[in-house]
Write a protein that holds these residues in place. Structure first.
Motif: not given
Length: 409
Positions: A201-214
């Motif tokens: 699990m890459d939490l940093a990538a997950l956060r970047r994904g949420y920022r990109t989506i929203f």
């Protein structure tokens, strides 16, 4: 597709796809399985129908809350392994619910069932994507969706018949056995295939994904839309059997048949969407879908005979998927690099709506009555179709590297 094309495509689909479709079918059986028998559960445990409807709400809620984590867990533990665990949990929760001695125990069992069911469908799609190359993937996903829709259809209709013969406990017992069989099928079917975990699990990538989506303007519109859909449409399902009971129709099989009409409408949508979309366009599909759903909710509000309500549910299923399918496409285009996360959020908000729906309907029925409550839901769905047709616009994914796609409408 020509007959010749079919001959080329079919052999290329892996045999494991049938096992994946079976798992989706088994998990989908539980989605609406208790709706036709809720009056019997309410009677046995001496609770109101609104309280009994909380079983549907809590299952949907736990289904929703696991969605954002499913993709990461699948990468950590392996998709096939996670699917086996989720199916086993769903089967165990159903069997335990069948012998529950109190409403509180049954409530806890439905929480576990929601967690188990919530992990099956997105993992099934992920496994399908892993096994099938992009050129064949749409056909393969269609097979998996067909299994899930068939499960939704039989889950309501069969549970009504089983409920009349074996009671609501028999419904959960049969469901539990079928899901355990599906778990064993996945275990044996993938025993010679690698089930190793993917990347951690890459939490940093997950956060970047949420920022990109929203950062995509369509994101809050799509997620709010499916929240409203889940509330206004799916929230009514737990009360259908009670509505029919008030009209003197006490057969659980009839209640299951009426609810199953919605899945029939969904299957009709899959058969006709290729012809409807070129004629109506995306905006026409959204307006027509919202209007069709709103009209059926208004018809059901006035309590026509069950045969007419069954037809209304077929039409409502057709209209719902006309609207929901369009929103789903927009949600899939919110991001390229975080598409899986975007679809998990889509599922999260949709099932969150299925959590708030029974609560909202229960409040409305208790304080305003059936007709005003149903009519408010009908007007909301009618308005939703028109609003989405105006505010949703094709936009390239925020992180797109290709040129924008043309307007599909």
């Amino acid at each position: 597709m020509s007959q010749g094309d079919s001959a080329v495509v079919r052999p290329s689909l892996p045999p494991a796809l049938k096992i994946i479709a079976l798992s989706g079918f088994a998990a989908s059986l539980s989605a609406r399985a208790l709706d036709p028998v809720l009056p019997r559960i309410a009677s046995e445990f001496s609770v109101s129908i609104a309280t009994a409807a909380g079983l549907a709400a809590v299952t949907a809620f736990t289904f929703a809350v696991v969605q954002p984590a499913i993709g990461a867990l699948a990468d950590m533990f392996g998709k096939a392994r996670l699917m086996i665990v989720c199916l086993a949990l769903l089967g165990f929760a159903s069997l335990l619910g069948a012998v529950s001695s109190s409403f509180e125990v049954l409530f806890l069992c439905r929480i576990l069932a929601g967690i188990g069911a919530g992990g099956v469908f997105p993992v099934a799609l992920g496994l399908t994507s892993d096994l099938v190359e992009p050129g064949r993937r749409q056909v393969a996903i269609g097979r998996v969706l067909g299994g899930s829709m068939t499960g939704n259809l039989l889950g309501a209709s069969a549970s009504g018949v089983i409920g009349d013969v074996l009671g609501w406990r028999g419904v959960l017992a049969v469901l539990g056995v079928l899901v355990i069989v599906a778990a064993l099928a996945v275990s044996f079917g993938f025993r010679n295939k690698p089930m190793r975990p993917g990347a951690p699990m890459d939490l940093a990538a997950l956060r970047r994904g949420y920022r990109t989506i929203f950062s995509n303007p369509n994101a809050p519109i799509c997620f709010a839309a499916v929240l409203v859909e889940g509330t206004c449409v799916m929230g009514a399902f737990p009360f259908v059997a009670a509505f029919l009971h008030d009209q003197g129709q006490e057969s659980l099989a009839v209640a299951g048949l009426v609810i199953a009409g919605f899945a029939v409408g969904g299957l009709l949508y899959t058969l006709t969407v290729a012809r409807l979309l070129p004629r109506l366009g995306v905006r026409g599909m959204m307006i027509g879908g919202g209007a069709l759903v709103g009209l059926q909710l208004a018809i059901i509000a006035f309590g026509p005979p069950w045969q007419a309500q069954a037809v209304a549910f077929v039409a409502m299923g057709m209209g719902f998927y006309m609207l929901h399918g369009c929103v789903q496409v927009f949600a899939s285009e919110l991001s390229e690099t975080a598409r899986g996360t975007a679809m998990s959020l889509h599922s999260f908000f949709f099932f969150l709506g299925q959590t708030t729906g029974p609560i909202a309907y229960g409040f409305g029925l208790a304080h305003a009555g059936k007709v005003p409550t149903m009519l408010i839901a009908a007007i909301t769905m009618l308005a939703l179709g028109f609003i989405l047709a105006v505010v949703l616009r094709p936009r390239p994914p925020t992180d797109a590297v290709e040129s924008p796609r043309p307007d599909p409408a």
